[in-house]
Scaffold this active site. Structure first.
Site, PDB file in Angstrom:
ATOM      1  N   GLU A  80       0.717  -1.148   0.073  1.00 37.63           N
ATOM      2  CA  GLU A  80      -0.031  -0.034   0.019  1.00 37.63           C
ATOM      3  C   GLU A  80       0.849   1.176   0.059  1.00 37.63           C
ATOM      4  O   GLU A  80       0.457   2.313   0.413  1.00 37.63           O
ATOM      5  CB  GLU A  80      -0.968  -0.102   1.333  1.00 37.63           C
ATOM      6  CG  GLU A  80      -1.864  -0.793   1.287  1.00 37.63           C
ATOM      7  CD  GLU A  80      -3.106  -0.853   0.315  1.00 37.63           C
ATOM      8  OE1 GLU A  80      -2.962  -0.139  -0.828  1.00 37.63           O
ATOM      9  OE2 GLU A  80      -4.181  -1.522   0.237  1.00 37.63           O
ATOM     10  N   HIS A  98      -3.188   3.055   8.278  1.00 40.36           N
ATOM     11  CA  HIS A  98      -4.129   2.489   7.319  1.00 40.36           C
ATOM     12  C   HIS A  98      -4.518   1.029   8.014  1.00 40.36           C
ATOM     13  O   HIS A  98      -3.792   0.140   8.260  1.00 40.36           O
ATOM     14  CB  HIS A  98      -3.471   2.215   6.069  1.00 40.36           C
ATOM     15  CG  HIS A  98      -4.398   1.110   5.231  1.00 40.36           C
ATOM     16  ND1 HIS A  98      -5.750   1.251   5.015  1.00 40.36           N
ATOM     17  CD2 HIS A  98      -3.906   0.032   4.511  1.00 40.36           C
ATOM     18  CE1 HIS A  98      -6.080   0.182   4.353  1.00 40.36           C
ATOM     19  NE2 HIS A  98      -5.130  -0.555   3.975  1.00 40.36           N
ATOM     20  N   HIS A 100      -7.721  -2.101   8.741  1.00 37.84           N
ATOM     21  CA  HIS A 100      -8.948  -3.044   7.914  1.00 37.84           C
ATOM     22  C   HIS A 100     -10.039  -3.224   9.147  1.00 37.84           C
ATOM     23  O   HIS A 100     -10.629  -4.172   9.429  1.00 37.84           O
ATOM     24  CB  HIS A 100      -8.444  -4.382   7.646  1.00 37.84           C
ATOM     25  CG  HIS A 100      -7.620  -4.376   6.338  1.00 37.84           C
ATOM     26  ND1 HIS A 100      -7.251  -5.446   5.718  1.00 37.84           N
ATOM     27  CD2 HIS A 100      -7.251  -3.480   5.598  1.00 37.84           C
ATOM     28  CE1 HIS A 100      -6.500  -4.939   4.908  1.00 37.84           C
ATOM     29  NE2 HIS A 100      -6.398  -3.604   4.609  1.00 37.84           N
ATOM     30  N   TYR A 119     -20.650  13.808  17.099  1.00 33.97           N
ATOM     31  CA  TYR A 119     -19.666  15.195  16.980  1.00 33.97           C
ATOM     32  C   TYR A 119     -18.268  14.756  16.565  1.00 33.97           C
ATOM     33  O   TYR A 119     -17.382  15.537  16.159  1.00 33.97           O
ATOM     34  CB  TYR A 119     -19.869  16.247  17.732  1.00 33.97           C
ATOM     35  CG  TYR A 119     -19.454  15.977  19.126  1.00 33.97           C
ATOM     36  CD1 TYR A 119     -18.040  16.004  19.505  1.00 33.97           C
ATOM     37  CD2 TYR A 119     -20.620  15.729  20.124  1.00 33.97           C
ATOM     38  CE1 TYR A 119     -17.731  15.482  21.085  1.00 33.97           C
ATOM     39  CE2 TYR A 119     -20.145  15.524  21.524  1.00 33.97           C
ATOM     40  CZ  TYR A 119     -18.832  15.426  22.058  1.00 33.97           C
ATOM     41  OH  TYR A 119     -18.525  15.013  23.020  1.00 33.97           O
ATOM     42  N   HIS A 160     -12.834  -2.152   2.211  1.00 38.00           N
ATOM     43  CA  HIS A 160     -11.491  -2.335   2.235  1.00 38.00           C
ATOM     44  C   HIS A 160     -10.939  -1.796   3.772  1.00 38.00           C
ATOM     45  O   HIS A 160     -10.526  -2.638   4.596  1.00 38.00           O
ATOM     46  CB  HIS A 160     -10.531  -1.512   1.257  1.00 38.00           C
ATOM     47  CG  HIS A 160      -9.068  -1.751   1.417  1.00 38.00           C
ATOM     48  ND1 HIS A 160      -8.166  -1.353   0.160  1.00 38.00           N
ATOM     49  CD2 HIS A 160      -8.157  -1.981   2.402  1.00 38.00           C
ATOM     50  CE1 HIS A 160      -6.969  -1.602   0.595  1.00 38.00           C
ATOM     51  NE2 HIS A 160      -7.151  -1.883   1.812  1.00 38.00           N
ATOM     52  N   TYR A 215      -9.903  23.077  22.641  1.00 39.56           N
ATOM     53  CA  TYR A 215      -9.812  22.017  23.580  1.00 39.56           C
ATOM     54  C   TYR A 215      -8.529  21.518  23.982  1.00 39.56           C
ATOM     55  O   TYR A 215      -7.514  21.672  23.152  1.00 39.56           O
ATOM     56  CB  TYR A 215     -10.625  20.648  22.733  1.00 39.56           C
ATOM     57  CG  TYR A 215     -10.602  19.692  23.362  1.00 39.56           C
ATOM     58  CD1 TYR A 215     -11.692  19.311  24.354  1.00 39.56           C
ATOM     59  CD2 TYR A 215      -9.775  18.308  23.264  1.00 39.56           C
ATOM     60  CE1 TYR A 215     -11.864  18.288  25.307  1.00 39.56           C
ATOM     61  CE2 TYR A 215      -9.901  17.157  23.902  1.00 39.56           C
ATOM     62  CZ  TYR A 215     -11.007  17.146  25.005  1.00 39.56           C
ATOM     63  OH  TYR A 215     -10.946  15.877  25.473  1.00 39.56           O
TER      64      TYR A 215
END
Length: 220
Positions: A80, A98, A100, A119, A160, A215
């Site tokens: 990837e 990344h 799954h 939110y 994916h 925040y």
């Protein structure tokens, strides 16, 4: 890793491995699925293809240039790699995760945009989009991802998984975890027969986005 490698590279590689292991421990990946990377200058450190994360050590570091040419390590980079390099070329991100993740991947098969059920979407820059399906490891998938990421720090990949990015690996990983939680929440609320979850308006989400700017702890 060679003793000649700068400490910044060695440290970034440790963080890449730690984050990859964390994604497996938290159930966001199975086996060697998913991948993690961090950018140090023009060098991208990325998990290798098909190697269990618990077997990776300092000597297994894999690094590529922004052009994709491998400049560090003997193990082959993740398949990837185009996803990661596209993010670094097109954004100021210094880390990409990344996965799954099960609930997020399930949602990617159902909608083109994650409904505004909470939110937490503001943490990712707004309503999270689903990138059009393309085979893993292809330029087509990287292009679809880039479209879905426009103005966002995370997206789903249809059928994916997920992609998030950030200024640090901790930030990118937190966004991944929030995205998986958001998808799990919507799936849970959406299964009650005869009822549909209430959704936030864009105005309500924009209000949260503004509030999030203040925040956390002030930097001293």
């Amino acid at each position: 890793m060679s003793e000649q490698q700068p400490e910044s590279v060695a440290r970034a590689w440790r963080e890449v491995v730690d984050t990859a292991r964390r994604s497996a421990a938290d159930g966001l990946v199975v086996g060697t699925s998913g991948n993690v990377s961090a950018r140090v200058g023009d060098l991208v450190l990325v998990t290798p293809s098909g190697v269990p994360y618990d077997r990776l050590g300092p000597e297994d570091a894999v690094g590529v240039g922004l052009d994709g040419h491998q400049v560090l390590g003997k193990l082959r980079p993740t398949s990837e790699l185009p996803l990661h390099l596209t993010v670094y070329r097109e954004t100021d991100a210094a880390a990409v995760v990344h996965t799954h993740a099960v609930h997020a991947t399930a949602v990617s098969t159902l909608v083109t945009e994650v409904p505004l059920v909470h939110y937490a979407a503001a943490i990712l820059g707004g309503p999270v989009r689903t990138a059009a399906y393309a085979r893993y490891g292809t330029p087509e998938l990287a292009d679809a991802m880039l479209t879905a990421l426009r103005g966002r720090t995370g997206c789903l990949l249809a059928n994916h998984g997920t992609v998030t990015h950030g200024a640090t690996l901790d930030q990118a990983y937190e966004r991944t975890a929030q995205l998986e939680w958001l998808c799990r929440l919507w799936l849970t609320a959406n299964v009650v027969p005869g009822l549909s979850p209430s959704l936030l308006s864009r105005a309500q989400l924009d209000e949260v986005t503004e509030a999030l700017k203040g925040y956390g702890q002030e930097k001293g």
